[in-house]
Design an enzyme around this catalytic site. Structure first.
Site, PDB file in Angstrom:
ATOM      1  N   CYS B  87       0.840  -1.207   0.000  1.00 48.05           N
ATOM      2  CA  CYS B  87       0.000   0.000   0.000  1.00 48.05           C
ATOM      3  C   CYS B  87       0.873   1.255   0.000  1.00 48.05           C
ATOM      4  CB  CYS B  87      -0.975  -0.040   1.177  1.00 48.05           C
ATOM      5  SG  CYS B  87      -2.333   1.144   1.014  1.00 48.05           S
ATOM      6  N   HIS B 204      -3.599  -5.506   1.083  1.00 50.44           N
ATOM      7  CA  HIS B 204      -2.931  -5.754   2.368  1.00 50.44           C
ATOM      8  C   HIS B 204      -2.963  -7.237   2.750  1.00 50.44           C
ATOM      9  CE1 HIS B 204      -2.336  -1.607   3.887  1.00 50.44           C
ATOM     10  NE2 HIS B 204      -3.397  -1.319   3.169  1.00 50.44           N
ATOM     11  N   GLU B 206      -1.271  -8.687   4.931  1.00 51.28           N
ATOM     12  CA  GLU B 206      -1.108  -8.844   6.391  1.00 51.28           C
ATOM     13  C   GLU B 206      -2.423  -8.659   7.145  1.00 51.28           C
ATOM     14  OE1 GLU B 206      -0.577  -6.182   4.738  1.00 51.28           O
ATOM     15  OE2 GLU B 206      -0.788  -4.366   5.946  1.00 51.28           O
TER      16      GLU B 206
END
Lengths: 80, 230
Positions: B87, B204, B206
């Site tokens: 990002c 994302h 994660e």
């Protein structure tokens, strides 16, 4: 010495914000607007006394930070 | 596998990615402050995390690209250390020139925060070995400036050299205009550097790497890195 940097998107790079501005102008009745492109203006107050040296320094600033030359072009005005 | 996460003022996914790295590798990453140009020795991976570094002033990632720590990241990348930009991290890597192209304001000018589907376009990377080629995964996005642009030469190089890693697609894996959330060129969501050691992506992984968060489609990315770099 003052310098003004105009940063604008390169021709051909799609400008969604400019497009929204043009649409808004149309809805206000400004039918004659063919296109709007949005950019930014950065004013610098410099300690230079030589206009050409100032211009060269600002050009360096533009290439390193003020503009992303992948998508943007810039124009420098120096006001002695 | 030894990793470091760069922490800028305004980073907000640094801890999330640290959790994912520790869960996968069993070893917490070094949290590296932006003002320190010297990265730890013997790193296998550097992560430039998501967030709004320096308040997105001037352009997203423009300030962070000139932070002291990025000198270290650039040197590490030159040595062949793997670099992952997520990002805002992707924006920073484009601004530093470690990745080609740029990320502009989303096509519809809105901040987007939702899950999207991605097609894994190549598994010939350090980052995607644990996915299947063409696999469709669900990963969240959260950005205002994720509209990937590049000139024609870059676009051709990315295609010819198999450097597009993820593309936005529909749940069936079709890459369509409707499935493109932000207007990115060719639905591009993530790309590799020429040397294939630097990956930048807007979604994302994660944030969806733990069943308690509602999914684990992001986890194979970290598992791939562990296997490739250990």
């Amino acid at each position: 010495m003052k310098a003004r940097v105009h940063v604008t998107l390169k021709p051909g790079v799609l400008d969604p914000q400019g497009k929204a501005i043009a649409n808004a102008l149309h809805s206000l009745g400004f039918d004659g607007v063919k296109e709007a492109r949005q950019g930014k203006v950065i004013d610098l107050d410099l300690d230079d006394t030589d206009a050409e040296a100032a211009r060269a320094r600002v050009d360096d600033m533009c290439r390193q930070l003020l503009a992303n030359t992948v998508i943007e072009t810039y124009r420098i005005e120096v006001d002695p | 596998m030894k990793s470091a996460v760069i922490v800028f003022p305004g980073s907000n996914c640094d801890r999330d990615v640290a959790v994912s790295l520790e869960q996968t590798t069993g070893r917490p990453p070094v949290m590296h402050w932006h003002a320190d140009p010297a990265l730890p020795e013997d790193l296998d991976l550097v992560v430039v995390p998501g967030g709004f570094s320096y308040g997105d002033y001037l352009r997203c990632g423009a300030m962070a690209a000139h932070a002291a720590a990025m000198t270290g990241v650039r040197k590490a990348a030159e040595r062949g250390v793997a670099v992952l930009g997520i990002c805002n991290g992707f924006q920073v890597l484009c601004e530093t020139g470690l990745l080609p192209g740029a990320l502009m304001r989303n096509r519809d000018l809105r901040f987007l925060c939702k899950d999207v589907h991605l097609r894994v376009e190549t598994t010939d990377t350090l980052f995607t070995g644990h996915y299947a080629p063409g696999q469709v995964i669900r990963i969240p996005i959260a950005h205002h400036d994720g509209n990937y642009v590049a000139d024609l030469a870059t676009q051709c190089a990315l295609e010819d050299e198999d450097r597009v890693v993820f593309r936005y697609c529909d749940p069936a894996g079709k890459v369509t205009e409707d499935a493109n959330p932000n207007g990115s060129l060719d639905n591009i969501a993530g790309i590799l550097s020429e040397e294939r050691t630097v990956l930048g992506l807007m979604p994302h992984p994660e944030r969806l790497a733990d069943p308690r968060l509602g999914g684990t489609d992001g986890r194979p990315l970290f598992a791939s890195l562990l296997e490739a770099l250990s």
